[in-house]
Motif scaffolding. Structure first.
Motif, mmCIF file in Angstrom:
data_model
loop_
_atom_site.group_PDB
_atom_site.id
_atom_site.type_symbol
_atom_site.label_atom_id
_atom_site.label_comp_id
_atom_site.label_asym_id
_atom_site.label_seq_id
_atom_site.Cartn_x
_atom_site.Cartn_y
_atom_site.Cartn_z
ATOM 1 N N SER A 286 108.161 119.600 52.755
ATOM 2 C CA SER A 286 109.087 118.580 52.284
ATOM 3 C C SER A 286 109.290 118.699 50.780
ATOM 4 N N ARG A 292 108.638 108.515 52.307
ATOM 5 C CA ARG A 292 108.696 108.319 53.751
ATOM 6 C C ARG A 292 110.127 108.579 54.227
ATOM 7 N N LEU A 293 110.239 109.264 55.340
ATOM 8 C CA LEU A 293 111.547 109.516 55.948
ATOM 9 C C LEU A 293 111.602 108.767 57.271
ATOM 10 N N VAL A 332 119.382 111.021 59.787
ATOM 11 C CA VAL A 332 118.697 112.238 59.369
ATOM 12 C C VAL A 332 119.441 113.414 59.989
ATOM 13 N N GLN A 355 123.165 112.977 50.502
ATOM 14 C CA GLN A 355 122.580 111.879 49.716
ATOM 15 C C GLN A 355 123.644 110.846 49.374
ATOM 16 N N ALA A 360 119.249 109.441 55.327
ATOM 17 C CA ALA A 360 117.825 109.214 55.073
ATOM 18 C C ALA A 360 117.088 110.500 54.779
ATOM 19 N N GLY A 361 117.609 111.641 55.240
ATOM 20 C CA GLY A 361 116.921 112.905 55.003
ATOM 21 C C GLY A 361 117.625 114.059 55.672
ATOM 22 N N ILE A 379 116.952 112.492 48.077
ATOM 23 C CA ILE A 379 116.878 112.627 49.520
ATOM 24 C C ILE A 379 115.787 113.639 49.893
ATOM 25 N N PRO A 380 114.842 113.286 50.780
ATOM 26 C CA PRO A 380 113.831 114.261 51.202
ATOM 27 C C PRO A 380 114.430 115.305 52.134
ATOM 28 N N THR A 381 114.082 116.559 51.891
ATOM 29 C CA THR A 381 114.543 117.662 52.725
ATOM 30 C C THR A 381 113.328 118.427 53.239
#
Length: 480
Positions: A286, A292-293, A332, A355, A360-361, A379-381
């Motif tokens: 990540s 948290r996603l 997501v 984003q 959310a991801g 944004i988490p990837t």
């Protein structure tokens, strides 16, 4: 047929009124069509024979567009200008032959007399296409009433859409769909259809298109598919509303917060208790392991690169770009790249697009280009690793919103994705509420157990708790 010549072609729209779509239980994203032969036209109604041995002859009152000038590749804004007039139509259909037609409607809607038109034409120049009305009476009782402000696809759009591939010629007819209320007729019934513009000067009208139903006497031969019906066709023909579906799953703010409060490890154990062991998306890192996603899955699938397929599907506004444009707030984007990490499957621009959309991801089991820039985004990837090459080195963007495989897990659109530093979990929507509730309780128990271990108690009998420790735990809860 008063003021009407036999059309060169008749094109009918399957579903076009919101009321009818609701009755059918499906709403099309784009219009779809079928042809009816010119020989199906009946002169201002008259008599229509229900073929011998059939039971489901259904009426559909409709507004018919009459093309007045040649139209080829016109715009939706200019489509109405190609229409010279409108009139009433009854798009009769024989549900007994729908299965035999396999979707073509050739026999079920192409019989002689199955397209009454008329009696009079309302000139298009004198009416607003958004202010027309169609009504149908069965034996004198009003059974259908629809206005064109209820259309899914306006008339100009239909003309433009059809003219992209075929030339619409003067005299051609477009049947524009029927509102809710279509049903079955019996021999002896009288069906009447009228189109009017009640708010236009003079309230112009097509007049009543009257059709009387008679009983056929000549049976079908043995050299073709015989008529047949089942309960599904009966329900469709009679207009029985579809069985109400289960309410769609909604990932509420409360559920989202609850999922964010528990670890994926805990969720994994709860899913395992329910027999679901293959719900982790494995082998990914990540860009934001501290974040948290939580979100619902929107899916995108790549296939292995093949030069001719990349030429047809890889350029322009391809499936990848459409998916990143369409991913919504709280979703997501989960990408199937077959674990192939030898090229990028997302880069800085598209990650930024997700984003900005509020996603959310992003989850991909392939590579990421511009990793430093992507990692700097909020944004988490989750990804398989960095790679400088572009998508086309290994992949063809193929389709979105389908069931995919990502990191060894099956993911369907709408599944709930939860990620943290331990990894990613896929939760079927129907299980989310009970899984998260039990996960919260499990973590509460584990918090208590950890306190006891820290206080010097041995694990035996405590982890998992025996009856004595469970009683102590319940007492502990009351004191919190």
């Amino acid at each position: 047929m008063s003021q009407l010549a036999r059309p060169g072609k008749i094109i009918a729209v399957h579903l076009n009124y919101r009321s009818r779509a609701a009755q059918r239980g499906r709403t099309p994203a784009q219009p779809s069509y079928f042809f009816k032969p010119a020989s199906s036209v009946a002169a201002t109604g008259g008599e229509l024979e229900r073929p011998a041995g059939t039971e489901l002859l259904a009426f559909e009152g409709e507004i018919a567009l009459i093309i007045g000038s040649t139209a080829r590749r016109v715009s939706p804004e200019d489509g109405w200008a190609a229409v010279s007039g409108v009139t009433a139509a009854n798009d009769f259909g024989l549900y007994d032959l729908r299965a035999a037609d396999k979707g073509s409607n050739v026999r079920s809607k192409g019989g002689d007399g199955f397209t009454p038109l008329g009696p009079d034409v309302i000139p298009a120049a004198g009416v607003d296409p958004d202010a027309l009305r169609v009504r149908t009476w069965l034996n004198g009782e009003l059974v259908q009433e629809g206005t064109t402000d209820d259309l899914l696809f306006p008339f100009g759009r239909l003309v433009a859409d059809l003219s992209q591939l075929m030339t619409l010629e003067p005299g051609d007819v477009i049947l524009t769909g029927t509102p809710a209320g279509s049903s079955v007729t019996q021999p002896g019934d009288t069906v009447e259809v009228e189109v009017d513009a009640p708010n236009a000067p003079g309230a112009p009208t097509s007049g009543r298109l009257v059709t009387r139903i008679t009983e056929g006497r000549v049976p079908f031969g043995d050299f073709g598919t015989k008529p047949s019906v089942d309960d599904h066709q009966r329900a469709e023909a009679w207009g029985t509303p579809p069985t109400p579906a289960e309410p769609p799953f909604v990932l509420t703010d409360d559920l989202r917060a609850a999922l964010a409060s528990v670890a994926t490890a805990t969720l994994s154990s709860q899913l395992r208790k329910r027999g679901l062991n293959n719900v982790s998306i494995d082998g990914l890192a990540s860009t934001r392991p501290d974040a948290r996603l939580v979100g619902t899955a929107k899916t995108l699938r790549y296939i292995p690169n093949r030069e001719d397929l990349f030429a047809s599907h890889g350029g322009g506004y391809n499936a990848q770009k459409r998916a990143f444009d369409a991913v919504g707030s709280g979703e997501v984007l989960v990408i199937e790249a077959r674990g192939e990490r030898g090229s990028g499957t997302v880069g800085d621009v598209l990650a930024l697009r997700a984003q900005v959309n509020g996603a959310a991801g992003i989850v991909t089991d392939g590579g990421v280009r511009d990793l430093a820039v992507v990692a700097a985004l909020d944004i988490p990837t989750y990804h398989g690793g960095p790679h400088p090459a572009v998508l086309g080195r290994k992949h063809v963007p193929w389709e979105a919103d389908v069931t995919i495989a990502c990191g060894g897990a099956a993911v369907q659109p709408g599944d709930v994705i939860v990620g943290d530093a331990d990894g990613l979990i896929v939760i079927p929507p129907a299980l989310v509420a009970e899984v998260v509730a039990d996960a919260i309780e499990q973590e509460r128990e584990e918090e208590y157990i950890a306190e006891q271990v820290a206080a010097g108690h041995p694990a035996d009998g405590l982890f998992p708790m025996n009856a004595e420790w469970k009683e102590r735990y319940r007492a502990w809860l009351t004191q919190r």
